[in-house]
Design an enzyme around this catalytic site. Structure first.
Site, PDB file in Angstrom:
ATOM      1  CE  LYS A  53      -3.959  -2.292   2.296  1.00  0.00           C
ATOM      2  NZ  LYS A  53      -4.822  -2.389   3.158  1.00  0.00           N
ATOM      3  CD  GLN A  97      -3.592  -4.304   6.502  1.00  0.00           C
ATOM      4  OE1 GLN A  97      -3.628  -3.207   6.000  1.00  0.00           O
ATOM      5  NE2 GLN A  97      -3.813  -5.053   5.811  1.00  0.00           N
ATOM      6  CG  ASP A 120      -9.201   0.480   6.052  1.00  0.00           C
ATOM      7  OD1 ASP A 120      -9.155  -0.210   4.733  1.00  0.00           O
ATOM      8  OD2 ASP A 120      -8.518  -0.016   6.747  1.00  0.00           O
TER       9      ASP A 120
HETATM   10  N1  L34 Z   1      -7.477  -2.190   7.903  1.00  0.00           N
HETATM   11  N2  L34 Z   1      -7.242  -4.405   7.209  1.00  0.00           N
HETATM   12  C1  L34 Z   1      -7.612  -2.931   6.861  1.00  0.00           C
HETATM   13  N3  L34 Z   1      -7.813  -3.000   5.826  1.00  0.00           N
HETATM   14  C2  L34 Z   1      -8.000  -3.638   4.741  1.00  0.00           C
HETATM   15  O1  L34 Z   1      -8.063  -3.366   3.435  1.00  0.00           O
HETATM   16  C3  L34 Z   1      -7.362  -5.002   5.057  1.00  0.00           C
HETATM   17  N4  L34 Z   1      -7.355  -5.763   3.993  1.00  0.00           N
HETATM   18  C4  L34 Z   1      -7.379  -7.396   4.487  1.00  0.00           C
HETATM   19  C5  L34 Z   1      -6.690  -7.749   5.686  1.00  0.00           C
HETATM   20  N5  L34 Z   1      -6.751  -6.471   6.677  1.00  0.00           N
HETATM   21  C6  L34 Z   1      -7.212  -5.362   6.304  1.00  0.00           C
HETATM   22  C7  L34 Z   1      -6.322  -6.042   3.121  1.00  0.00           C
HETATM   23  O2  L34 Z   1      -5.765  -4.868   2.743  1.00  0.00           O
HETATM   24  C8  L34 Z   1      -7.010  -8.102   3.228  1.00  0.00           C
HETATM   25  N6  L34 Z   1      -6.078  -7.219   2.429  1.00  0.00           N
HETATM   26  C9  L34 Z   1      -5.473  -7.361   1.268  1.00  0.00           C
HETATM   27  C10 L34 Z   1      -4.898  -6.219   0.631  1.00  0.00           C
HETATM   28  C11 L34 Z   1      -3.899  -6.562  -0.440  1.00  0.00           C
HETATM   29  C12 L34 Z   1      -3.708  -7.890  -0.809  1.00  0.00           C
HETATM   30  C13 L34 Z   1      -4.489  -8.850  -0.453  1.00  0.00           C
HETATM   31  C14 L34 Z   1      -5.245  -8.711   0.780  1.00  0.00           C
HETATM   32  C15 L34 Z   1      -2.812  -8.040  -1.967  1.00  0.00           C
HETATM   33  O3  L34 Z   1      -2.318  -7.435  -2.637  1.00  0.00           O
HETATM   34  N7  L34 Z   1      -2.879  -9.338  -2.720  1.00  0.00           N
HETATM   35  C16 L34 Z   1      -1.918  -9.946  -3.637  1.00  0.00           C
HETATM   36  C17 L34 Z   1      -0.863 -10.652  -3.370  1.00  0.00           C
HETATM   37  C18 L34 Z   1      -0.045 -10.215  -2.498  1.00  0.00           C
HETATM   38  C19 L34 Z   1       1.137 -11.134  -1.858  1.00  0.00           C
HETATM   39  O4  L34 Z   1       1.760 -11.400  -2.673  1.00  0.00           O
HETATM   40  O5  L34 Z   1       0.943 -11.483  -0.721  1.00  0.00           O
HETATM   41  C20 L34 Z   1      -2.887 -10.425  -4.800  1.00  0.00           C
HETATM   42  O6  L34 Z   1      -2.712 -10.804  -5.937  1.00  0.00           O
HETATM   43  O7  L34 Z   1      -3.858 -11.198  -4.136  1.00  0.00           O
END
Ligand code: L34
Length: 293
Positions: A53, A97, A120
């Site tokens: 982020k 987070q 959020d």
């Molecule tokens: N406060 N907590 C708060 N806000 C959020 O919006 C989140 N979330 C969830 C968990 N806790 C939180 C996230 O940001 C889940 N989440 C999240 C964000 C980004 C990705 C996955 C979950 C993401 O970028 N996933 C990538 C792979 C990243 C990796 O390599 O691990 C994808 O392609 O799915």
């Protein structure tokens, strides 16, 4: 396959749009949008997502601040940091987070965030605004899901949308958005959870199936309807000794088996995850533009 809902690509388009909006803001003398994040502890997933982020911010020309607190931080100290961000006029929006360590009261934390900086969309005021279709911040993952549907022109009106999982950050709000009198929306929504009795039968009836339960490959081919739209929100780390990291990400859907039956399907990774991050940026831009408040 041409039925992939490519979240990475769609997120890149949205980020380009945001970067252009930032240039326009700066051209009229405005400051850069500024997103801050509080990260507590060193949960592997959380560290990865928050770092990503912060990188996203740099990519679109935002300023960013990461406040990394130790796992053992007191609730009062965390509340102090939230107050500082609430009161800092240079910070346009911030997130804490999740998940937080067990000794911290998550409800108290969410309630402490100023609703007009709550990018959020977790504060009850933003949740209420979403329910009523009033301006406010939409939670990033549900916002990303509806954008993915919209930007692929997928019809939703009158469709049966089945949501599996009732979490506050995904299942519950996405069920509200898909039922709204809007596009995307106007679905008949069924919200399934751990006490649902006929889960398989309900999933089989879904025109749009949104899975957010965090159980790798829970959704199998015999649970989905031919031609349905499959949105996979799961990103569970499963051990994989062939990877340098020692793990790989798995969605809630058995992609290989389900994809041939789907008209559209999101991959993991590269589906909903990148969209979540793009919509956090979008909310922060909207905070600056005063669109939400
Ligand atoms: N406060 N907590 C708060 N806000 C959020 O919006 C989140 N979330 C969830 C968990 N806790 C939180 C996230 O940001 C889940 N989440 C999240 C964000 C980004 C990705 C996955 C979950 C993401 O970028 N996933 C990538 C792979 C990243 C990796 O390599 O691990 C994808 O392609 O799915």
């Amino acid at each position: 396959m041409n039925n992939i809902l490519d979240g990475k690509k769609t997120a890149a388009t949205i980020k380009d749009e945001i970067a252009r909006a930032v240039e326009e803001l700066q051209a009229v003398g405005s400051k850069k949008p500024h997103l801050a994040a509080i990260l507590v502890g060193n949960d592997g997933g959380s560290v990865t997502y928050v770092n990503a982020k912060m990188r996203d911010c740099a990519e679109v020309g935002f300023e960013s601040t990461l406040i990394h607190l130790e796992e053992s931080v007191s609730e009062d100290k965390l509340m102090e940091e939230i107050k500082k961000l609430n009161d800092n006029p240079d910070v346009d929006g911030f997130i804490v987070q999740l998940p937080l360590p067990k000794h911290i009261n998550e409800k108290r934390v969410i309630m402490a965030i100023r609703p007009d900086k709550d990018v959020d969309g977790f504060h009850p005021q933003n949740v209420g605004n979403m329910m009523l279709n009033f301006p406010g911040f939409l939670p990033a993952t549900p916002y990303g899901i509806v954008q993915l549907i919209k930007r692929h022109g997928i019809e939703t009106s009158g469709k049966h949308c089945v949501v599996v999982g009732r979490s506050h950050i995904v299942g519950s709000p996405v069920s509200v958005l898909m039922a709204r009198n809007a596009y995307p929306g106007n679905c008949t929504v069924t919200l399934c959870h751990s006490r649902t009795k006929n889960l398989k039968e309900l999933c089989q009836q879904a025109d749009i199936l949104i899975c957010a339960l965090g159980k790798p490959e829970f959704i199998q081919a015999d649970m989905v309807k031919e031609g349905s739209v499959i949105i996979d929100v799961g990103t569970t780390r499963v051990p994989d000794s062939s990877r340098k990291s020692g793990f790989r990400l798995k969605g809630d859907v058995d992609f290989e088996a389900v994809a041939p039956k789907a008209s559209f399907i999101t991959p993991v990774p590269g589906g909903v995850g990148p969209m979540t991050r793009a919509m956090l940026l979008k909310n922060t831009l909207e905070a600056v533009q005063g669109k939400a408040y």
